[in-house]
Design a protein around this motif. Structure first.
Motif, PDB file in Angstrom:
ATOM      1  N   UNK A 129       0.835  -1.197   0.000  1.00 29.84           N
ATOM      2  CA  UNK A 129       0.000   0.000   0.000  1.00 29.84           C
ATOM      3  C   UNK A 129       0.872   1.250   0.000  1.00 29.84           C
ATOM      4  N   UNK A 130       1.771   1.330   0.966  1.00 29.21           N
ATOM      5  CA  UNK A 130       2.518   2.570   1.168  1.00 29.21           C
ATOM      6  C   UNK A 130       3.656   2.789   0.178  1.00 29.21           C
ATOM      7  N   UNK A 131       4.158   1.738  -0.428  1.00 32.95           N
ATOM      8  CA  UNK A 131       5.310   1.888  -1.319  1.00 32.95           C
ATOM      9  C   UNK A 131       4.988   1.676  -2.792  1.00 32.95           C
ATOM     10  N   UNK A 132       3.725   1.470  -3.118  1.00 34.62           N
ATOM     11  CA  UNK A 132       3.362   1.190  -4.508  1.00 34.62           C
ATOM     12  C   UNK A 132       3.766   2.275  -5.481  1.00 34.62           C
ATOM     13  N   UNK A 133       3.436   3.516  -5.180  1.00 37.15           N
ATOM     14  CA  UNK A 133       3.781   4.623  -6.083  1.00 37.15           C
ATOM     15  C   UNK A 133       5.293   4.782  -6.190  1.00 37.15           C
ATOM     16  N   UNK A 134       5.990   4.647  -5.067  1.00 38.88           N
ATOM     17  CA  UNK A 134       7.449   4.779  -5.078  1.00 38.88           C
ATOM     18  C   UNK A 134       8.082   3.658  -5.894  1.00 38.88           C
ATOM     19  N   UNK A 135       7.531   2.454  -5.794  1.00 39.10           N
ATOM     20  CA  UNK A 135       8.058   1.334  -6.575  1.00 39.10           C
ATOM     21  C   UNK A 135       7.867   1.599  -8.063  1.00 39.10           C
ATOM     22  N   UNK A 136       6.727   2.166  -8.410  1.00 36.89           N
ATOM     23  CA  UNK A 136       6.458   2.479  -9.812  1.00 36.89           C
ATOM     24  C   UNK A 136       7.459   3.464 -10.401  1.00 36.89           C
ATOM     25  N   UNK A 137       7.981   4.337  -9.551  1.00 35.78           N
ATOM     26  CA  UNK A 137       8.973   5.322  -9.997  1.00 35.78           C
ATOM     27  C   UNK A 137      10.402   4.893  -9.643  1.00 35.78           C
ATOM     28  N   UNK A 138      10.526   3.768  -8.943  1.00 34.61           N
ATOM     29  CA  UNK A 138      11.822   3.352  -8.422  1.00 34.61           C
ATOM     30  C   UNK A 138      12.709   2.682  -9.450  1.00 34.61           C
ATOM     31  N   UNK A 139      13.904   2.335  -8.985  1.00 32.52           N
ATOM     32  CA  UNK A 139      14.843   1.662  -9.859  1.00 32.52           C
ATOM     33  C   UNK A 139      14.516   0.163  -9.930  1.00 32.52           C
ATOM     34  N   UNK A 140      15.304  -0.557 -10.690  1.00 31.03           N
ATOM     35  CA  UNK A 140      15.021  -1.970 -10.941  1.00 31.03           C
ATOM     36  C   UNK A 140      14.971  -2.778  -9.651  1.00 31.03           C
ATOM     37  N   UNK A 141      15.901  -2.530  -8.714  1.00 31.29           N
ATOM     38  CA  UNK A 141      15.914  -3.290  -7.454  1.00 31.29           C
ATOM     39  C   UNK A 141      14.617  -3.087  -6.677  1.00 31.29           C
ATOM     40  N   UNK A 142      14.141  -1.862  -6.647  1.00 34.04           N
ATOM     41  CA  UNK A 142      12.906  -1.541  -5.929  1.00 34.04           C
ATOM     42  C   UNK A 142      11.733  -2.264  -6.587  1.00 34.04           C
ATOM     43  N   UNK A 143      11.648  -2.158  -7.904  1.00 34.93           N
ATOM     44  CA  UNK A 143      10.560  -2.810  -8.644  1.00 34.93           C
ATOM     45  C   UNK A 143      10.591  -4.326  -8.459  1.00 34.93           C
ATOM     46  N   UNK A 144      11.796  -4.904  -8.483  1.00 43.18           N
ATOM     47  CA  UNK A 144      11.921  -6.354  -8.309  1.00 43.18           C
ATOM     48  C   UNK A 144      11.452  -6.789  -6.915  1.00 43.18           C
ATOM     49  N   UNK A 145      11.811  -6.016  -5.895  1.00 45.05           N
ATOM     50  CA  UNK A 145      11.370  -6.346  -4.529  1.00 45.05           C
ATOM     51  C   UNK A 145       9.852  -6.241  -4.420  1.00 45.05           C
ATOM     52  N   UNK A 146       9.284  -5.213  -5.039  1.00 46.08           N
ATOM     53  CA  UNK A 146       7.831  -5.026  -5.002  1.00 46.08           C
ATOM     54  C   UNK A 146       7.140  -6.171  -5.741  1.00 46.08           C
TER      55      UNK A 146
END
Length: 196
Positions: free
Chosen positions: A108-125
């Motif tokens: 919930x809280x990190x969805x938007x940030x993951x969408x704008x994040x780098x590959x590592x962030x997106x992979x973790x999400x």
């Protein structure tokens, strides 16, 4: 692992835990290194013993926050032995979850940030989304539609909590949680009812 290595690992985990709560509550752009290290009882200079950069810390804290939710989801499903899916839905859409973003589900809280994040962030999400889908699908007796139902359920859970946190009117926020709980429960009971 020697005493100093164990101590270093414990310190690193403490910083990750603190950062994971901060970014869930305040977003990924706000907390600074000095603030986070101070809250962990460390100096700003000690930061680079554990992390390459602020981005490295944020990515690791996001992964930590996301993974932390798996055990919570599993516990929620076990609360209702007769209907684990209903137990999960009720726990996820509880007002207590809505009101505790720092310790709540990071999807919930990190969805938007993951969408704008780098590959590592997106992979973790993505890894966490897939983990939750597997967990929810595993609660469904109808294996044929289990994955599709899990996608619908998870999307409704995350969306309802996100909106319930974002709106200003408390009664409307409560209505969102209560209505989605009722509709998901009704939908689930239709899926498990014997054909007539």
């Amino acid at each position: 692992m020697g005493h100093s290595q164990a101590e270093k690992a414990a310190t690193r985990e403490r910083v990750l835990r603190i950062t994971s709560r901060k970014i869930r509550a305040e977003g990924v752009t706000r907390p600074g290194i000095a603030e986070l290290m101070n809250e962990a009882g460390l100096t700003h200079g000690g930061f680079y013993k554990h992390f390459r950069s602020r981005d490295d810390l944020i990515n690791q804290a996001a992964a930590f926050a996301l993974a932390e939710g798996t055990a919570k989801m599993e516990r929620s499903a076990r609360k209702n032995e007769q209907d684990p899916r209903a137990g999960l839905i009720e726990a996820y859409l509880a007002k207590q979850h809505r009101d505790a973003p720092a310790t709540g589900c990071a999807l919930v809280s990190l969805g938007a940030a993951a969408g704008r994040g780098d590959q590592r962030f997106k992979e973790a999400y993505e890894k966490q989304v897939r983990t939750y889908l597997d967990l929810i699908a595993g609660l469904d007796d109808n294996a044929e539609d289990a994955r599709a139902e899990a996608m619908l359920t998870l999307s409704a859970l995350v969306g309802a909590v996100l909106m319930a946190r974002a709106v200003d009117d408390q009664r409307f926020s409560n209505e969102l949680l209560e209505t989605v709980t009722a509709q998901l429960s009704r939908h689930a009971s239709r899926d498990t009812s014997p054909a007539t």
